[in-house]
Design an enzyme around this catalytic site. Sequence first.
Site, short mmCIF file in Angstrom:
data_model
loop_
_atom_site.label_atom_id
_atom_site.label_comp_id
_atom_site.label_asym_id
_atom_site.label_seq_id
_atom_site.Cartn_x
_atom_site.Cartn_y
_atom_site.Cartn_z
N HIS A 159 42.54 44.67 40.58
CA HIS A 159 42.22 44.11 39.47
C HIS A 159 41.56 44.91 38.40
CE1 HIS A 159 38.51 42.14 38.74
NE2 HIS A 159 38.38 42.03 40.10
N CYS A 160 41.78 44.81 37.09
CA CYS A 160 41.21 45.40 36.12
C CYS A 160 40.57 44.28 35.15
CB CYS A 160 41.72 46.60 35.29
SG CYS A 160 43.15 45.73 34.24
N ALA A 161 39.97 44.62 33.88
CA ALA A 161 39.06 43.68 33.27
C ALA A 161 40.15 42.33 32.98
CB ALA A 161 38.89 44.28 31.96
N ARG A 190 43.59 42.27 34.20
CA ARG A 190 45.05 42.33 34.86
C ARG A 190 44.97 42.20 36.12
NH1 ARG A 190 48.90 46.24 31.05
NH2 ARG A 190 48.25 45.45 29.10
#
Length: 192
Positions: free
Chosen positions: A31-33, A35
């Site tokens: 995961h990113c910030a 998504r």
Amino acid sequence: MKRSKNMNFQKLAADILKNVGGNENIISLVHCATRLRFTLKNVSKANEEKIKELPGVIGVVNKAQFQVVIGNDVAFVYNELIKLGDLKKQESENSGKFKGNIFERLIYVITGIFQPLIAAIAAAGMLKAVLLILTNYFGLSKDGQNYQIINFVADAAFYFLPILIAHSTAVKFKTNQYLAMAVGALLVHPSR
């Protein structure tokens, strides 16, 4: 990070897991910030429309990676997905099994290498922006000690980027991380 009230992350994670084709369809998940970034064995098994309708899901992006946009609560949903799907074990079992054309495989490798570095690069960029604002609008002197310290901290991620990339690449290819970082350090050695 503040947790949203009235959000059942376990249910959302279970619904997402079901609609991406279940455990057996997931090669990896990061995961990113904002998504969840899935690498799926068969993207056609994912039900984009059902995922988009889930409460708590902002949207879906299906390019090279299957991404579910959650927003600020992504880490909570990610943690529940890891628990529900035992995805760490799944990822180790599926490593190297990603199929697709050469472009898709290249994107898969590049995103896998740079994904862990995004936070460091973004933080360094934000510090540079803060430094620019402080010098242009608040009179911070470029000769002062405060400027030098902030500039040094902001430059560190960029200066040592070859070492960070070497480490991340070694993790992606499951090779010796220390040897890779030593090779990366050759690129930043001052006498080269």
